[in-house]
Scaffold this motif. Structure first.
Motif, PDB file in Angstrom:
ATOM      1  N   ALA A   2       1.559 -46.806   8.652  1.00 21.50           N
ATOM      2  CA  ALA A   2       0.445 -46.368   9.487  1.00 21.50           C
ATOM      3  C   ALA A   2      -0.559 -47.523   9.563  1.00 21.50           C
ATOM      4  O   ALA A   2      -0.907 -48.113   8.557  1.00 21.50           O
ATOM      5  CB  ALA A   2      -0.218 -45.139   8.883  1.00 21.50           C
ATOM      6  N   SER A   3      -0.982 -47.845  10.764  1.00 17.55           N
ATOM      7  CA  SER A   3      -1.867 -48.986  10.975  1.00 17.55           C
ATOM      8  C   SER A   3      -3.314 -48.522  11.115  1.00 17.55           C
ATOM      9  O   SER A   3      -3.644 -47.723  11.996  1.00 17.55           O
ATOM     10  CB  SER A   3      -1.443 -49.728  12.235  1.00 17.55           C
ATOM     11  OG  SER A   3      -2.400 -50.688  12.590  1.00 17.55           O
ATOM     12  N   ALA A   4      -4.172 -49.037  10.244  1.00 23.19           N
ATOM     13  CA  ALA A   4      -5.606 -48.720  10.339  1.00 23.19           C
ATOM     14  C   ALA A   4      -6.193 -49.285  11.634  1.00 23.19           C
ATOM     15  O   ALA A   4      -7.081 -48.688  12.237  1.00 23.19           O
ATOM     16  CB  ALA A   4      -6.349 -49.275   9.131  1.00 23.19           C
ATOM     17  N   ARG A   5      -5.677 -50.417  12.078  1.00 14.63           N
ATOM     18  CA  ARG A   5      -6.172 -51.027  13.313  1.00 14.63           C
ATOM     19  C   ARG A   5      -5.834 -50.152  14.521  1.00 14.63           C
ATOM     20  O   ARG A   5      -6.673 -49.955  15.403  1.00 14.63           O
ATOM     21  CB  ARG A   5      -5.576 -52.422  13.474  1.00 14.63           C
ATOM     22  CG  ARG A   5      -6.181 -53.179  14.630  1.00 14.63           C
ATOM     23  CD  ARG A   5      -5.728 -54.596  14.671  1.00 14.63           C
ATOM     24  NE  ARG A   5      -4.285 -54.625  14.890  1.00 14.63           N
ATOM     25  CZ  ARG A   5      -3.543 -55.702  14.781  1.00 14.63           C
ATOM     26  NH1 ARG A   5      -4.098 -56.841  14.438  1.00 14.63           N
ATOM     27  NH2 ARG A   5      -2.254 -55.668  15.008  1.00 14.63           N
ATOM     28  N   HIS A   6      -4.608 -49.598  14.563  1.00 17.56           N
ATOM     29  CA  HIS A   6      -4.235 -48.710  15.671  1.00 17.56           C
ATOM     30  C   HIS A   6      -5.083 -47.441  15.647  1.00 17.56           C
ATOM     31  O   HIS A   6      -5.511 -46.953  16.686  1.00 17.56           O
ATOM     32  CB  HIS A   6      -2.766 -48.341  15.589  1.00 17.56           C
ATOM     33  CG  HIS A   6      -1.849 -49.461  15.914  1.00 17.56           C
ATOM     34  ND1 HIS A   6      -0.490 -49.290  15.994  1.00 17.56           N
ATOM     35  CD2 HIS A   6      -2.059 -50.763  16.181  1.00 17.56           C
ATOM     36  CE1 HIS A   6       0.080 -50.434  16.287  1.00 17.56           C
ATOM     37  NE2 HIS A   6      -0.858 -51.343  16.408  1.00 17.56           N
ATOM     38  N   ARG A   7      -5.313 -46.900  14.456  1.00 20.00           N
ATOM     39  CA  ARG A   7      -6.117 -45.690  14.309  1.00 20.00           C
ATOM     40  C   ARG A   7      -7.550 -45.952  14.781  1.00 20.00           C
ATOM     41  O   ARG A   7      -8.133 -45.144  15.505  1.00 20.00           O
ATOM     42  CB  ARG A   7      -6.099 -45.244  12.847  1.00 20.00           C
ATOM     43  CG  ARG A   7      -7.026 -44.129  12.517  1.00 20.00           C
ATOM     44  CD  ARG A   7      -6.367 -42.809  12.772  1.00 20.00           C
ATOM     45  NE  ARG A   7      -7.298 -41.743  12.432  1.00 20.00           N
ATOM     46  CZ  ARG A   7      -7.553 -40.754  13.236  1.00 20.00           C
ATOM     47  NH1 ARG A   7      -6.936 -40.654  14.382  1.00 20.00           N
ATOM     48  NH2 ARG A   7      -8.389 -39.820  12.889  1.00 20.00           N
ATOM     49  N   THR A   8      -8.127 -47.066  14.387  1.00 22.34           N
ATOM     50  CA  THR A   8      -9.488 -47.406  14.792  1.00 22.34           C
ATOM     51  C   THR A   8      -9.570 -47.621  16.302  1.00 22.34           C
ATOM     52  O   THR A   8     -10.507 -47.144  16.951  1.00 22.34           O
ATOM     53  CB  THR A   8      -9.965 -48.668  14.050  1.00 22.34           C
ATOM     54  OG1 THR A   8      -9.865 -48.431  12.643  1.00 22.34           O
ATOM     55  CG2 THR A   8     -11.390 -49.017  14.407  1.00 22.34           C
ATOM     56  N   ALA A   9      -8.591 -48.318  16.869  1.00 23.03           N
ATOM     57  CA  ALA A   9      -8.575 -48.540  18.315  1.00 23.03           C
ATOM     58  C   ALA A   9      -8.474 -47.210  19.067  1.00 23.03           C
ATOM     59  O   ALA A   9      -9.158 -47.010  20.082  1.00 23.03           O
ATOM     60  CB  ALA A   9      -7.416 -49.450  18.698  1.00 23.03           C
ATOM     61  N   PHE A  10      -7.660 -46.292  18.567  1.00 20.54           N
ATOM     62  CA  PHE A  10      -7.523 -44.971  19.181  1.00 20.54           C
ATOM     63  C   PHE A  10      -8.851 -44.224  19.150  1.00 20.54           C
ATOM     64  O   PHE A  10      -9.266 -43.621  20.143  1.00 20.54           O
ATOM     65  CB  PHE A  10      -6.435 -44.179  18.443  1.00 20.54           C
ATOM     66  CG  PHE A  10      -6.205 -42.809  18.980  1.00 20.54           C
ATOM     67  CD1 PHE A  10      -5.476 -42.622  20.140  1.00 20.54           C
ATOM     68  CD2 PHE A  10      -6.718 -41.704  18.327  1.00 20.54           C
ATOM     69  CE1 PHE A  10      -5.262 -41.352  20.645  1.00 20.54           C
ATOM     70  CE2 PHE A  10      -6.512 -40.437  18.813  1.00 20.54           C
ATOM     71  CZ  PHE A  10      -5.778 -40.256  19.977  1.00 20.54           C
ATOM     72  N   MET A  11      -9.544 -44.283  18.021  1.00 19.38           N
ATOM     73  CA  MET A  11     -10.837 -43.608  17.891  1.00 19.38           C
ATOM     74  C   MET A  11     -11.889 -44.241  18.813  1.00 19.38           C
ATOM     75  O   MET A  11     -12.656 -43.525  19.467  1.00 19.38           O
ATOM     76  CB  MET A  11     -11.329 -43.672  16.439  1.00 19.38           C
ATOM     77  CG  MET A  11     -10.493 -42.889  15.464  1.00 19.38           C
ATOM     78  SD  MET A  11     -10.673 -41.140  15.666  1.00 19.38           S
ATOM     79  CE  MET A  11     -12.337 -40.929  15.115  1.00 19.38           C
ATOM     80  N   VAL A  12     -11.925 -45.558  18.887  1.00 17.98           N
ATOM     81  CA  VAL A  12     -12.917 -46.246  19.724  1.00 17.98           C
ATOM     82  C   VAL A  12     -12.661 -45.939  21.201  1.00 17.98           C
ATOM     83  O   VAL A  12     -13.602 -45.638  21.955  1.00 17.98           O
ATOM     84  CB  VAL A  12     -12.893 -47.768  19.450  1.00 17.98           C
ATOM     85  CG1 VAL A  12     -13.666 -48.533  20.514  1.00 17.98           C
ATOM     86  CG2 VAL A  12     -13.458 -48.060  18.071  1.00 17.98           C
ATOM     87  N   ILE A  13     -11.405 -45.977  21.619  1.00 19.46           N
ATOM     88  CA  ILE A  13     -11.083 -45.677  23.021  1.00 19.46           C
ATOM     89  C   ILE A  13     -11.440 -44.229  23.349  1.00 19.46           C
ATOM     90  O   ILE A  13     -12.023 -43.941  24.401  1.00 19.46           O
ATOM     91  CB  ILE A  13      -9.604 -45.984  23.318  1.00 19.46           C
ATOM     92  CG1 ILE A  13      -9.379 -47.495  23.294  1.00 19.46           C
ATOM     93  CG2 ILE A  13      -9.176 -45.395  24.655  1.00 19.46           C
ATOM     94  CD1 ILE A  13      -7.933 -47.912  23.351  1.00 19.46           C
ATOM     95  N   GLY A  14     -11.119 -43.305  22.452  1.00 16.68           N
ATOM     96  CA  GLY A  14     -11.468 -41.901  22.667  1.00 16.68           C
ATOM     97  C   GLY A  14     -12.967 -41.694  22.760  1.00 16.68           C
ATOM     98  O   GLY A  14     -13.469 -40.966  23.628  1.00 16.68           O
TER      99      GLY A  14
END
Length: 179
Positions: free
Chosen positions: A14-26
């Motif tokens: 699980a990538s913290a960077r992908h999770r953060t990008a998903f949250m920022v885009i949302g």
């Protein structure tokens, strides 16, 4: 890689960077929709901005409460593909190892909430042996299925699809299922 070596070991995490990008885009989408709604209605752009942020927070919290990451025996990342087998992590540091020749199917389902479905041919040949419904997870439909959520996966679903297609045996190479 020489001919004597098998395919390299690949670990999916699980990538913290992908999770953060998903949250920022949302979050940006919610703020943008709120600002556009206010401007269309003739209000100041910041009016009601807190309401969109509150809705986003409630949705995020309710998603985590509805499917807690450590509930039951649901599989989770990391997922490791080696030359001989696939290793699936579970709760309490349990790792199930399934030989490639013992996999009846391994498919990726879903787009936004994607997951990997792995079903062994013979559950007794896994290490440790799988019991019926032992790894029951949300959406499981067969007694020995293992569902691995692929949210925010790195190196990515395309790499996982390619590696599964390359490593899974064809029907001619797979031993028959026990009766």
């Amino acid at each position: 890689m020489t001919a004597a070596e098998g395919p390299p070991t690949i670990e999916f995490r699980a990538s913290a960077r992908h999770r953060t990008a998903f949250m920022v885009i949302g979050l940006l989408l919610v703020v943008g929709a709120s600002v556009a709604f206010n401007l269309v209605r003739g209000r100041q752009w910041w009016d009601g901005l807190w309401l969109g942020l509150l809705c986003f927070a409630i949705l995020e919290v309710s998603r985590r409460v509805a499917r807690p990451p450590d509930s039951g025996y649901q599989a989770r990342l990391p997922l490791r593909l080696t030359g001989d087998h696939v290793e699936v992590s579970g709760p309490d540091d349990i790792t199930v190892t399934i030989a490639w020749s013992n996999i009846a199917r391994a498919e990726i389902h879903g787009v936004l909430a994607a997951f990997l479905v792995i079903e062994p041919v013979d559950p007794d040949r896994t290490r440790p042996p799988l019991k019926r419904w032992q790894w029951a997870g949300h959406g499981q439909s067969r007694p020995h299925e293992i569902l691995v959520p692929l949210a925010h996966l790195t190196p990515g679903r395309d790499v996982l699809r390619r590696e599964l297609a390359r490593r899974l045996p064809t029907d001619r190479e797979r031993p028959p299922a026990p009766r």
